[in-house]
Design an enzyme around this catalytic site. Structure first.
Site, short mmCIF file in Angstrom:
data_model
loop_
_atom_site.label_atom_id
_atom_site.label_comp_id
_atom_site.label_asym_id
_atom_site.label_seq_id
_atom_site.Cartn_x
_atom_site.Cartn_y
_atom_site.Cartn_z
N TYR A 119 0.65 -1.20 0.08
CA TYR A 119 -0.02 -0.07 -0.09
C TYR A 119 0.58 1.23 -0.11
CZ TYR A 119 -3.75 3.53 1.58
OH TYR A 119 -3.47 4.41 1.46
N GLU A 207 -3.82 7.40 -3.64
CA GLU A 207 -3.40 6.34 -3.76
C GLU A 207 -2.50 5.24 -4.64
OE1 GLU A 207 -7.49 3.96 -1.85
OE2 GLU A 207 -6.38 4.44 0.00
#
Ligand code: ADP
Ligand code: MG
Length: 396
Positions: A119, A207
């Site tokens: 992530y 993101e």
């Protein structure tokens, strides 16, 4: 403003980030040519909607055991079959709400051999006032659970705006993501690249989930979500061109055309106000008297009669609105202009629900006179308490 995954990847690719080859399509007839243009033999068919959680999402129209909104295919034929099944249907994910979103576009992408899913996001950290990387080894489809259950697995690296992403920052991020060898080398260029894209394009969120380490040890951006700071869009016409209005609330689009701040909420009283502070006070007092606001529309400092009328129409277009409270403090804004706008809008669209108007400040007497002489069923209020009590009572 948000953009689709395929657009975000295009933007990042322009900065030099490693993304897979892919083709966006809007009809199933395009699927075969799209898949054939990719190397294969693994393809991924990805729903393009402005919401995450697509992989775990479910299509409303399909049986419960059907696959989700991101699907692997091992042949061109299989990719085409998925495209036929997905396009036009409604995908419900953890982020769409129960109504879901119609999938009008797919992205057919080259499949990657994934060794690890990481992530990596960039955002403006208000606490430090810095653009920060938020990274975790636990990437993929459950980052919300990671944040909730094991927050220690999420590492934040704040970037000094003057120095940019330094070698020390990269080392911290690489270490947090346990990258070594070619992946760590890729990190040395990728993390500064993501930072540059974020800053140059005035993003508010970037993101990448997942950022993957492939079987060959290299990094790739496998998913990308980008939001832009609306206040900076005027200097990015190329990004503004990526806007997909079909993904947005039509009332918010109309409001942005008039430069109105409109926010939809869950209650049943529509609010027209001027200024953010007054908006909050108005909503608080509605709650105090036992109701909930359905929305608020802030007409700002110096609105014209036309702008006020547009605001009024946007508020009444919401079927949840059972009553309207106009609460204006006329400083720069003149009360007579507000009154004229409200009267004009009511004459045009009619008034199906109770309307309470509280005006105070510049030209208040003239404003009240315009409302009183309009012949419309408008309830005047003297102060904020009086206004809130009157609208709550009227809605019942
Ligand atoms: P979402 O976050 O909306 O669920 P993603 O793009 O992150 O959508 O895809 C979900 C999962 O699908 C990823 O975590 C990854 O495991 C897999 N996936 C996505 N794109 C690819 C690809 N090009 N190759 C292989 N697997 C992929
Ligand atoms: Mg994802």
């Amino acid at each position: 403003m948000n953009i689709h995954e395929y657009q975000a990847k295009q933007v990042l690719k322009g900065f030099g980030a490693p993304v897979a080859a892919g083709v966006a399509i809007t009809s199933a007839d395009e699927a075969e040519a799209a898949a054939k243009s990719l190397p294969g033999p693994l393809y991924v068919v990805k729903s393009q909607i402005h919401a995450g959680g697509r992989g775990k999402g479910k299509f409303k129209e399909l049986p419960a055991d059907a696959k989700g909104g991101v699907r692997l295919a091992r042949s061109v034929e299989e990719a085409v079959a998925h495209a036929r099944e997905m396009l036009g249907n409604t995908l419900v994910t953890a982020q769409t709400g129960p109504a879901g979103k119609q999938v009008n576009r797919l992205y057919i992408e080259d499949g990657a051999d994934i060794a690890r899913e990481l992530y990596c996001s960039l955002l403006v950290d208000r606490a430090t006032g810095r653009v920060s990387f938020v990274v975790s080894t636990e990437g993929g489809m459950d980052i919300e659970a990671v944040a909730h259950d094991t927050p220690e697995k999420i590492v934040t690296v704040a970037i000094d705006p003057e120095a940019g992403v330094t070698a020390a920052d990269v080392a911290k991020i690489n270490a947090a993501l346990k990258l070594d060898g070619p992946a760590a080398q890729d990190g040395e260029t990728l993390f500064p690249t993501l930072y540059r894209a974020f800053v140059e394009k005035d993003m508010s969120l970037l993101e990448v989930n997942p950022l993957i380490v492939m079987e060959n040890g290299r990094l790739r951006v496998l998913d990308a979500k980008v939001s832009f700071d609306g206040n900076a869009l005027f200097r990015h016409p190329d990004m503004l061109a990526l806007r997909d209005e079909t993904e947005e609330d039509p009332k918010e689009i109309e409001a942005s055309k008039w430069d109105l701040a409109y926010v939809a909420l869950d209650g049943d009283i529509g609010c027209m106000v001027n200024g953010a502070g007054l908006a909050m006070a108005t909503m608080d007092i509605i709650k105090l008297y036992g109701k909930e606001p359905a929305n608020f529309c802030d007409v700002g400092g110096g609105a014209s009669k036309e702008k006020v009328a547009a605001a009024f129409k946007i508020i009444t277009a919401d079927p949840a609105v059972q009553g309207i409270l106009v609460n204006i403090f006329g400083g720069i804004m003149r009360c007579d202009v507000i009154a004229e706008g409200v009267v004009a809008a009511v004459k045009e669209v009619g008034l199906q629900v109770p309307l309470v108007v509280r005006l105070e400040g510049t030209n208040v007497e003239l404003g009240k006179k315009i409302l009183n002489e309009s012949g419309l069923a408008i309830t005047a209020a003297d102060d904020l308490d009086d206004a809130a009590q009157k609208i709550v009572a009227a809605v019942g």
